[in-house]
Design a protein around this motif. Structure first.
Motif, PDB file in Angstrom:
ATOM      1  N   PHE A  28     -53.788  -7.053 -11.885  1.00 60.15           N
ATOM      2  CA  PHE A  28     -52.475  -7.660 -12.079  1.00 60.15           C
ATOM      3  C   PHE A  28     -51.519  -6.582 -12.547  1.00 60.15           C
ATOM      4  CE2 PHE A  28     -55.580 -10.958 -12.605  1.00 60.15           C
ATOM      5  CZ  PHE A  28     -55.030 -12.018 -11.902  1.00 60.15           C
ATOM      6  N   SER A  29     -50.310  -6.769 -12.197  1.00 60.50           N
ATOM      7  CA  SER A  29     -49.322  -5.822 -12.702  1.00 60.50           C
ATOM      8  C   SER A  29     -48.378  -6.577 -13.615  1.00 60.50           C
ATOM      9  CB  SER A  29     -48.558  -5.204 -11.535  1.00 60.50           C
ATOM     10  OG  SER A  29     -47.670  -6.160 -11.010  1.00 60.50           O
ATOM     11  N   SER A  30     -47.554  -5.841 -14.289  1.00 57.62           N
ATOM     12  CA  SER A  30     -46.605  -6.491 -15.193  1.00 57.62           C
ATOM     13  C   SER A  30     -45.568  -7.293 -14.407  1.00 57.62           C
ATOM     14  CB  SER A  30     -45.927  -5.463 -16.083  1.00 57.62           C
ATOM     15  OG  SER A  30     -45.598  -4.342 -15.293  1.00 57.62           O
ATOM     16  N   ASP A  56     -46.386  -9.487 -12.274  1.00 53.22           N
ATOM     17  CA  ASP A  56     -46.915 -10.835 -12.129  1.00 53.22           C
ATOM     18  C   ASP A  56     -46.541 -11.624 -13.358  1.00 53.22           C
ATOM     19  OD1 ASP A  56     -48.216 -10.743  -9.642  1.00 53.22           O
ATOM     20  OD2 ASP A  56     -49.784  -9.503 -10.544  1.00 53.22           O
ATOM     21  N   ILE A  57     -45.518 -12.405 -13.220  1.00 53.21           N
ATOM     22  CA  ILE A  57     -45.029 -13.149 -14.393  1.00 53.21           C
ATOM     23  C   ILE A  57     -45.509 -14.579 -14.291  1.00 53.21           C
ATOM     24  CG2 ILE A  57     -42.978 -13.913 -15.659  1.00 53.21           C
ATOM     25  CD1 ILE A  57     -41.623 -11.405 -14.212  1.00 53.21           C
ATOM     26  N   PRO A  58     -46.088 -15.062 -15.335  1.00 50.86           N
ATOM     27  CA  PRO A  58     -46.538 -16.448 -15.292  1.00 50.86           C
ATOM     28  C   PRO A  58     -45.377 -17.413 -15.273  1.00 50.86           C
ATOM     29  CG  PRO A  58     -46.835 -15.526 -17.485  1.00 50.86           C
ATOM     30  CD  PRO A  58     -46.391 -14.404 -16.613  1.00 50.86           C
ATOM     31  N   PRO A  59     -45.605 -18.603 -14.778  1.00 46.50           N
ATOM     32  CA  PRO A  59     -44.515 -19.584 -14.739  1.00 46.50           C
ATOM     33  C   PRO A  59     -44.042 -19.912 -16.148  1.00 46.50           C
ATOM     34  CG  PRO A  59     -46.615 -20.594 -14.235  1.00 46.50           C
ATOM     35  CD  PRO A  59     -46.848 -19.136 -14.254  1.00 46.50           C
TER      36      PRO A  59
END
Lengths: 646, 1120
Positions: free
Chosen positions: A291-293, A295-298
């Protein structure tokens, strides 16, 4: 915390019965040992005590036990049901077909002595490998089973105090073990295909030519190398590739066991032996991509564990209705023909965020859907008679949204009869008379249609006869009649095809396999006494031949529906596109997405033939009494709860 | 173990093979044992190496074999090192090549696993575990952080495992965990939720009074909670009780998120939630609303979760049963589903219904069970599924039956369908079973269902009403009809049907059912079977019927006899092999009957069958076998017979050990011979004369034969009876007195003698007489039979043989030992020629004395055993010693026995010799065949008179040679005379004579004597002479008178004798003439001159050596 789906150990054996991979989970094992100790303390002098194997066998011990069971039970899977060869204490003594899957081994080990029962082992055979998963159960369950398979009376009688059914009901870990076994099996053979979703780029245009040129299957989008990025990873480049087609990487069935892939799957899927997620594609995309930064969660929702990545890119929604038609065509008065459809709706939701999709299923009532079951991501619809609304929160990639069993709303696409009559011992006259696509209207298109007459036990010398349409070819053991070849689909009209002919076989030779030598020795001698007698009494060639051939008929596996070799039949294979045969359908206009987003919905349908059998009208054929489920349940009314409490 | 410790692994390849060795186990693992602690050290240092590609497998290896690689003596330092390694790995940045998330995650997992499985909290100090927990908490304490989200999920799992291993380990920081759980929004949230659930679960199960909202305790540094270390782990830290309010809040939070869980996660979650709900008094209906929908999923695990939920909260899920049943049935229908889940679903359903039948709502039961009937097997269902669906149908019908038991209607199920209909329907799906070979899977499945339907309900023999009900049920009558029809119509099914019956018979619960079926078959089959070659296919069934004691064998025997007749009739050149094979099979069934039935029950039928076979069957071997069976049937008592015929299978009530060696399958018995045990066999095996000898001397006077070579006519002397003579020598020196007779023919003629008419008459008589005597050198001689009994003592037999006392298990006849196939061989030093051996097929041991009180046997000496009762006779085998004496001399017959005992051992040795007395050799004179019956007495008298005359020392016949029968040899008479005075009263003499010599009396003279003898009634058919003539004469005179000797002088040996003769003469009552023929060709003539108080016996013989024996004999006869 007994009873969760933990696994004590797993082994993978190759076809030489050697262990090629094994994994033990000491944490689970520790719990098991503690349970054993408790059990031994509580159950004073239980005679079955000694039979429970309290430690794990080494690979060599397991492999020896595997071979021993194979010898004792006749095959890797075993007899399954009690036969005269069954020995007391063995699986088949229990007399239940499931013992071909849930097996027990007797381990002879230096430390614990001889004949310790190791049970239950979930056995899954995939390719050249045998996968054995040992779930953790309580020692009392093992003892219960040990008693079952030593019971002197008539096996697993119903309503007995102790029976296998109740045991299995109490042991979800066995169910879990099979899930693990299937997942592992797919990995070791590299067979990790996802359900097929067909994209038709111009669905508005119907007709034969369009569907041929236009429909391109993108099967197995993440079937690409396990390491390769799946559809919706965060990398924009791979997301862009979705619209185009992912190349279909050829399966490498004969490759060596990829132990690294297996190890890394296990450490993610069940780090301590308790499975957490068995989705192969998810685990490998995490392993491969991380994952990279970015990838933002909802923001306000929790991202489900089954959807580690969120889709980004052009949004669209694809549905494919895939049906398989099974038919047994008898053309007899006393036995009705039977047609059944097993279908599924495959879906691919390229939607951003975590939306909910809902749509009504149309045609459900008309098509006599018998069984509906759904992907875990879906909210179960209210199963009203007329309207089935379905809501789901789609995972990534291709997935099976729902499955159903139904009857065919149209008539059989291939109708008619097949007659084969043996005019002498080595010559048969046959006649086909078939109607294709009778009553089928456009856009239903039959892409191809073949009829095969298999003669697996006879060698074909020659074939005479010309069909009214199509081409004929034969191999050593079968005749193939191509009525509609691909590229010349049949749509909007029906055709009739006949094919009279004769087929000549090489003289029948007794082929007593090793099976007869080993298993049935002794019993065969008796028959030889009567042979001369039978010859005189046999009225016609056909029966005599059958009698003769049946002497060599090997018993089929319990996984077969019947002994195919005993019958004469023709098998039809075809593919129909354009609509479903069950009548089930999705109206793209009524698909709604929440939160609302503009996304095109594409729908495609295809029907393929499963077991589509034309039984020889002049010969013997298997049949079954059909009990229609729908009728019986029509007044029962099944109210599923409409849960919306998340 | 290994002689030389293997080199320490260095390269990845070394480690890989090491790993393989450990997994393989046994010796391959053992060789590394000396390196255990250093191996772990080496591995730990390798993990930290930069360039080492085998890191992850190595970590897993340490994990899997931590119990070996971390020995307790060095565990502390090793674990410290491990934690250090973990810290280094976790804290080092990701470089893509050597340190990546996979390694970090695996290190966390394996370290946790090693610490738990080595039980580090107890074995080492808590510091290791505390350090690990702290490290892991540091990892998870970054919710929503992007790149390491999966590592955080794994760290949560590690913590969860630690919490599971040491419950309440993390309960102190539950508040922190909750808030972390709330904030985490990536896919790792599942792990956070599960971690929190686990912590709450252990708080609740340990009833720990702790606030889970309180985040006052810092997350890091982690303090190891006291309640884990404390002496009473359960109790410490517990306050007044659970903090229900907080816990319920936490539950509410957890129940919000089931949708983010994977199916597997859901399973883990639910296993904790369910007990929590119970402990916290949550409404089960809440769970129902939340989770029941999962049953519609095609994921088997989720379905199973719902089922488990149902079994926990069945009240709350009331009215959902139908849906559950429906769903489970649907799973079994789903063609897309893996077969095993389809099978499982049917099993679940049966388990479910089983429980529902026990605990469910009474009203509902019927309608729920009815649903089971909806699912008939489909055509394309795999056979295993068909089988299990049929099981379900059987199950439902049995349940229905149980439910309807009260209402009394007979097994009406479903929509008015009877079990019969149900079963017929069910069988259609495997209909091919009828015409496919019997080994086909379809057939097996069909019969399995039949079996299930028949026995499924727990009928038991203890409850006769259930038995009767089953017997009267429509299903049973249908079933038996069906089976019979099938047997007749589809002979190929016979083996399956037999297997079916066998299975019933094999179960103690259903044995009676199997027997009933066999009885039914016996009743119905025989009348319908057509006698032809195809009958052979029924033999399997016949065999079972024959085995069964409850079935009278009459019908079957009748059928088999008919079949044998058919075989005999059909026999021809083409059917030789067939006749043999079928005949053998029939005999096989006979054998089965003999082994399983009382012989008396069979006797009539089977002996008729066997006799027919012996007589008429074309095949020699079959005839032979039939004969031996017949013989055994007649000779051997029941149980022993059964034991003998038994081919190794265990019989009811017969201990297998004593019969393990069957009579027929005996192999090289010689090796069993035990000389020690055979030595003393004469102690317990006895061969005894039936008629004891009168002369009870323990020695025997035996004459050395008159050799041809030296022609000496001297006595051989008296020898002790034990002295043995080489048999061969004997054979060579057969006393051929007869040859000397021949020689005499060649001798120069002695001066001629006058021959008057009387002499020629005598010669005439003698010639005729001798021509009837067979000449043993050229033809079969005259045989002497000595009837004997063979018997043996059970008690001393068992004692000597040292076998286990069979009485412990058996009693009566069955307890007695037996001898099989006994061969008695005889030899004798006396000139008896070769003696035929004697065969006794079977002999039962004599029960110990105490077992049967019998007066005679109490003094079981030599005498009087003949009068034993019939019962006693059962333990004796009659034996006749038959020999052709070459010379009429008493002697000994040596007896050698060779016999088998039950365990197959051979006993052989010498028994007590049998004495042959002179009286054994007494025979009546041979009569020419042309003499009419009524002329015999006269003929005997003539012969007597002629011989009397010829044997007188003054006889004129001395030089005459009489041609023997066959015309080749001749005999001469060389007479000798003797007298014997017997001092006994007349009536005693007459009595003894009547008793022992009656057959040999040729005439009685004298009115008084005639009256005495004639009216005794024992002596008949002789010449009676009532005239008193000559009675007053003295003995010599009268004798000469009677013999009509032409010219004689009184010859007396001495004065004393003469005086006594005169003394008798006065009261003489009459004479008894006795003619005894002594084989091979000699005679003894006795003339007893009877008077009141004594009797003078005149003895004449043509074989002088026998006088000694006669004297003794007479003494024994009359004077003792």
């Amino acid at each position: 915390m007994a009873g969760d789906c933990s696994i004590r150990a797993m082994w993978i054996l190759n076809n030489l019965r050697a262990v090629v991979f094994s994994r033990r989970f000491p944490v689970v094992e520790k719990r098991w040992r503690a349970a054993c100790q408790n059990e031994n303390e509580s159950s004073g002098d239980d005679p079955v005590k000694d039979t429970v194997f309290s430690s794990l066998p080494s690979d060599s011990e397991l492999s020896a036990a595997f071979s021993e069971r194979r010898t004792r039970e006749g095959s890797v899977r075993g007899f399954g049901i009690r036969v005269p060869q069954s020995k007391e204490g063995s699986d088949s003594w229990v007399d239940d077909p499931i013992t071909r899957h849930i097996v027990g081994f007797y381990i002879n080990s230096e430390e614990e002595g001889e004949n310790n029962l190791l049970w239950p082992l979930a056995l899954h055979i995939k390719g050249p490998y045998c996968i054995l998963i040992l779930p953790s159960v309580e020692p009392k369950h093992v003892k219960a089973y040990a008693r079952l398979c030593k019971r002197s009376d008539c096996g697993n009688a119903v309503m007995a105090d102790e029976n296998l059914s109740s045991l299995l009901l109490d042991l979800p870990s066995i169910t879990g073990a099979f899930m693990v076994a299937y997942a592992i099996g797919d990995i070791v053979t590299g067979d990790v295909a996802e359900p097929e979703v067909v994209v038709s780029q111009s669905p508005s245009v119907g007709g034969l030519l369009d569907s041929l040129t236009g429909s391109i299957g993108i099967s197995g989008i993440s079937r690409a190398k396990p390491i390769a990025a799946p559809v919706a990873s965060s990398a924009p480049s791979s997301a862009a590739a979705v619209g185009t087609l992912a190349p279909d990487v050829p399966k490498s069935g004969s490759r060596l066991l990829d132990k690294d892939a297996l190890r890394s799957f296990i450490s993610s899927a069940m780090p301590f032996g308790t499975p957490l997620d068995l989705s192969y594609s998810n685990i490998f995309s995490i392993k491969a991509n991380g994952f990279s930064s970015l990838d933002i969660p909802p923001q306000d929702l929790k991202q489900p564990a089954w959807k580690p990545y969120l889709y980004k890119g052009k949004q669209r929604l694809l549905f494919t209705i895939h049906e398989t038609l099974h038919a047994a065509m008898y053309d007899r008065d006393e036995i009705p023909d039977s047609l059944s459809v097993s279908g599924q709706i495959n879906c691919r939701a390229e939607l951003e965020g975590l939306p909910d999709v809902s749509f009504p299923l149309t045609g459900v009532s008309r098509s006599k859907i018998e069984v509906l079951s759904f992907h875990p991501c879906s909210q179960v619809p209210e199963q009203n008679v007329d309207k089935q609304a379905l809501m789901f929160s789609p995972p990534l990639g291709n997935f099976v949204l729902m499955r159903y069993q139904a009857t065919c709303s149209l008539g059989p696409p291939v109708k008619g009869f097949y007659q084969l009559s043996m005019v002498s011992e080595d010559e048969g006259a046959f006649l086909f008379k078939l109607h294709l696509m009778e009553g089928y209207k456009s856009p239903l298109t039959m892409e191809f249609c073949n009829v095969t007459m298999p003669f697996p036990r006879r060698r074909i010398l020659s074939l005479d006869g010309t069909p009214s349409t199509g081409t004929v070819s034969n191999t050593e053991h079968s005749v193939e009649w191509k009525i509609i070849t691909s590229g010349r689909g049949l749509s909007g009209k029906s055709i009739e095809a006949t094919f009279p002919g004769t087929v000549r076989f090489a003289p029948w030779q007794t082929q007593r396999s090793t099976f007869f030598m080993s298993v049935l020795e002794g019993t065969m001698d008796d028959d030889s006494d009567d042979e001369t007698e039978n010859t005189n009494n046999m009225a016609n060639t056909e029966e005599f031949l059958m009698e003769k051939m049946n002497k060599d008929l090997p018993p089929v596996d319990l996984e077969e529906p019947f002994s195919w070799l005993a019958y004469n039949y023709a098998k039809v294979s075809f593919k129909i596109v354009g609509a479903s045969l069950s009548g089930i359908s999705i109206n793209p206009k009524s698909v709604s997405i929440y939160p609302t987003v503009k996304a095109p919905v594409e729908l495609s349908s295809q029907v393929t033939s499963g077991d589509y059998i034309l039984w020889n009208t002049l010969g013997k054929c298997p049949s079954a009494v059909n009990a229609s489920v729908t009728q019986r349940f029509s007044n029962g009314g099944c109210q599923a709860s409409m849960d919306k409490t998340y | 173990m290994a002689e030389k410790p293997p080199p320490k692994p260095v390269s990845p390849r070394d480690w890989e093979s090491l790993t393989e060795d450990f997994r393989h186990g046994g010796a391959r693992r053992e060789k590394w044992s000396c390196l255990y602690p250093s191996l772990a050290e080496l591995a730990l240092s390798s993990i930290l190496k930069k360039e080492f590609p085998f890191k992850i497998p190595l970590v897993i290896f340490l994990d899997e074999f931590s119990h070996l690689l971390f020995p307790s003596n060095s565990i502390s330092s090793l674990l410290d090192r491990l934690i250090e390694d973990l810290r280094t790995t976790v804290q080092s940045p990701i470089d893509g090549a050597h340190v990546n998330y996979a390694l970090k995650e695996q290190m966390m997992v394996s370290t946790t696993s090693i610490l738990i499985s080595t039980n580090s909290v107890e074995t080492v100090e808590v510091r290791c575990t505390a350090a690990l927990v702290e490290l892991l908490l540091a990892v998870i304490n970054r919710p929503n952080h992007g790149p390491d989200r999966h590592a955080r999920a794994i760290a949560c799992e590690c913590l969860r495992e630690l919490e599971k291993a040491y419950p309440c380990l993390l309960s102190g920081i539950a508040g922190h965990l909750w808030s972390l759980c709330q904030s985490e929004r990536t896919h790792a949230s599942q792990s956070y939720i599960l971690l929190l659930t686990t912590v709450i679960y252990s708080i609740v199960s340990r009833k720990l009074s702790i606030s889970i909202l309180n985040a006052a305790v810092p997350l890091i540094p982690f303090n190891f909670p006291q309640w884990i270390l404390g002496p009473e782990k359960e109790g410490s830290g517990i306050g007044i009780g659970l903090n229900y309010k907080e816990l319920r809040r936490a539950m509410a939070f957890l129940l919000e998120w089931p949708r983010v869980l994977t199916p597997c996660g859901m399973m883990v979650f639910m296993r904790m939630i369910m007990p929590l709900a119970v402990a916290l008094d949550l409404q089960p209906s809440m769970l129902k609303v939340q989770f029941f929908g999962m049953i519609n999923s095609f994921h088997p695990v989720l379905c199973h979760v719902v089922l488990i939920m149902y079994s926990q909260f069945s009240e709350a899920f009331n009215e959902k049963e139908k849906e559950i049943v429906r769903r489970l049935l649907f799973v079994s229908l789903e063609m897309q589903q893996y077969l095993v889940f389809r099978l499982l679903s049917v099993h679940w359903l049966m388990g479910f219904l089983n429980r529902f039948m026990e605990h469910g709502v009474e009203m509902e039961k019927k309608s729920i069970i009815k649903m089971g009937f909806m699912f008939y097997p489909h055509l394309f269902d795999p056979l295993s599924l068909k089988a299990i669906k049929l099981d379900l149908l059987a199950f439902c019908s049995i349940c229905m039956d149980a439910l309807k038991a009260q209402s009394g209607s007979d097994m009406i199920v479903g929509e008015g369908k009877s079990v019969v209909k149900l079963f017929q329907d069910g069988l259609i799906s495997v209909s091919a079973f009828k015409w496919l070979p019997h080994w086909s899977t379809e057939t097996t499945v069909a019969f399995r269902t039949l079996h299930k339907l028949l026995i499924g309900s727990p009928h038991s023999e203890a409850d006769p009403s259930a038995t009767n009900k089953l017997m009267e049920s429509a299903f049973y009558s249908h079933l038996k009809g069906m089976l019979i029809d099938m047997i007749l119509e589809f002979q190929r099914l016979v083996p399956v049907i037999v297997a079916f019956v066998d299975r019933l018979l094999g179960c103690q619960k259903h044995h009676w059912l199997g027997e009933r079926l066999l009885q039914t078959m016996d009743e119905n089959l025989h009348p319908r079977v057509v006698i032809d070659y195809r009958i052979v296919s029924y033999f399997l069934i016949f065999d079972r019927i024959a085995e069964n004691q409850t079935i009278p064998p009459r019908k079957l025997l009748g059928l088999l006899t008919k079949f044998m007749a058919f075989l005999v009739e059909k026999h021809g050149p083409d059917t030789c092999g067939k006749s043999w094979s079928h005949g053998t099979k029939v005999l096989g069934i006979c054998r089965t009957m003999l082994t399983h039935h009382q012989s008396s029950r069979l006797f009539l039928g089977i002996s008729r069958l066997l006799a027919f076979t012996c007589l008429y069957f074309p095949d020699l071997e079959v005839r032979d076998h039939a004969r031996s069976y017949l013989r055994m049937l007649i000779c051997v008592p029941g149980l022993k017979l059964r034991g003998m015929l038994n081919l190794g299978e265990q019989l009811l009530g017969v201990s297998p050990s004593s019969h393990s060696e069957s009579f027929f399958s005996m192999q090289s018995p010689q090796q069993y011979q035990d000389p020690k045990k055979s030595r003393n066999i004469s102690l317990y095996i006895h061969l005894e004369r039936m008629i004891p000898l009168l002369v009870k001397q323990s020695w025997s006077l035996s004459l050395l034969p008159l050799g041809i070579g030296n022609k000496s006519k001297s006595f051989g002397g008296i020898r002790d009876s034990e002295a043995s003579i080489d048999e061969r020598e004997l054979d060579a020196s057969i006393p051929l007195r007869i040859t000397s007779g021949d020689e005499r023919v060649d001798k120069p003629w002695v001066p001629l003698y006058v021959m008057d008419s009387k002499v020629s008459e005598i010669l005439e008589v003698l010639r005729r007489h001798f021509s009837c005597i067979p000449d043993f050198r050229h033809m079969a001689g005259i045989r002497i039979k000595i009837p004997c009994n063979l018997r043996f003592d059970s008690e001393s037999f068992n004692h000597v043989r040292g076998g286990e006392s069979p009485k412990s298990r058996l009693h009566g006849v069955e307890a007695l030992p037996a001898l099989y196939a006994t061969v008695l061989k005889f030899s004798s030093p006396a000139p008896y020629g070769s003696i035929q051996s004697c065969h006794i097929p079977f002999l039962l041991g004599q029960p110990p004395m105490s077992d049967y009180i019998h007066d005679e046997t109490a003094s079981l000496d030599i005498d009087a055993t003949y009068v034993g009762s019939g019962e006693e006779e059962a333990y004796k085998a009659p034996v006749a010693i038959e020999f052709e004496p070459r010379e009429p001399t008493p002697g000994l017959v040596d007896v050698f026995i060779e016999t088998y005992v039950e365990d197959g051992q051979i006993i052989c040795g010498k028994l007590q010799s049998i004495k042959v007395g002179i009286e054994d050799l007494f025979l009546k004179a041979i009569t020419p065949p042309d003499i009419p019956e009524d002329a015999l007495p006269d003929y005997y008298l003539d012969v007597f008179n002629a011989l009397w005359d010829a044997c007188s020392s003054t006889s004129n016949t001395g030089r005459e040679a009489f041609i023997l029968k066959g015309g080749k040899g001749a005999a001469a008479i060389n007479g000798t005379r003797s007298v014997k005075l017997l001092d006994i009263p007349a009536d005693a003499l007459v009595h003894a004579t009547e008793h022992y010599l009656a057959p040999f009396i040729v005439s009685v003279t004298g009115e008084h004597l005639v009256d005495m003898v004639k009216y005794g009634g024992i002596v008949r058919d002789i010449v009676w002479k009532e005239e008193a003539f000559g009675l007053l004469l003295d003995a010599n005179t009268s004798a000469s008178e009677l013999n009509r000797m032409p010219l004689q002088l009184t010859f007396t040996e001495n004065e004393d004798e003469r005086g006594s003769e005169l003394a008798i003469g006065k009261r003489s009552m009459g004479c008894i003439d006795i003619l005894i023929f002594l084989p091979p060709m000699f005679h003894i003539l006795l003339q007893m001159q009877v008077s009141d108080v004594s009797t003078l016996v005149q003895i004449r013989t043509d074989h002088w050596p026998c006088l000694a024996y006669i004297d003794e004999y007479l003494e024994a006869l009359f004077l003792t």
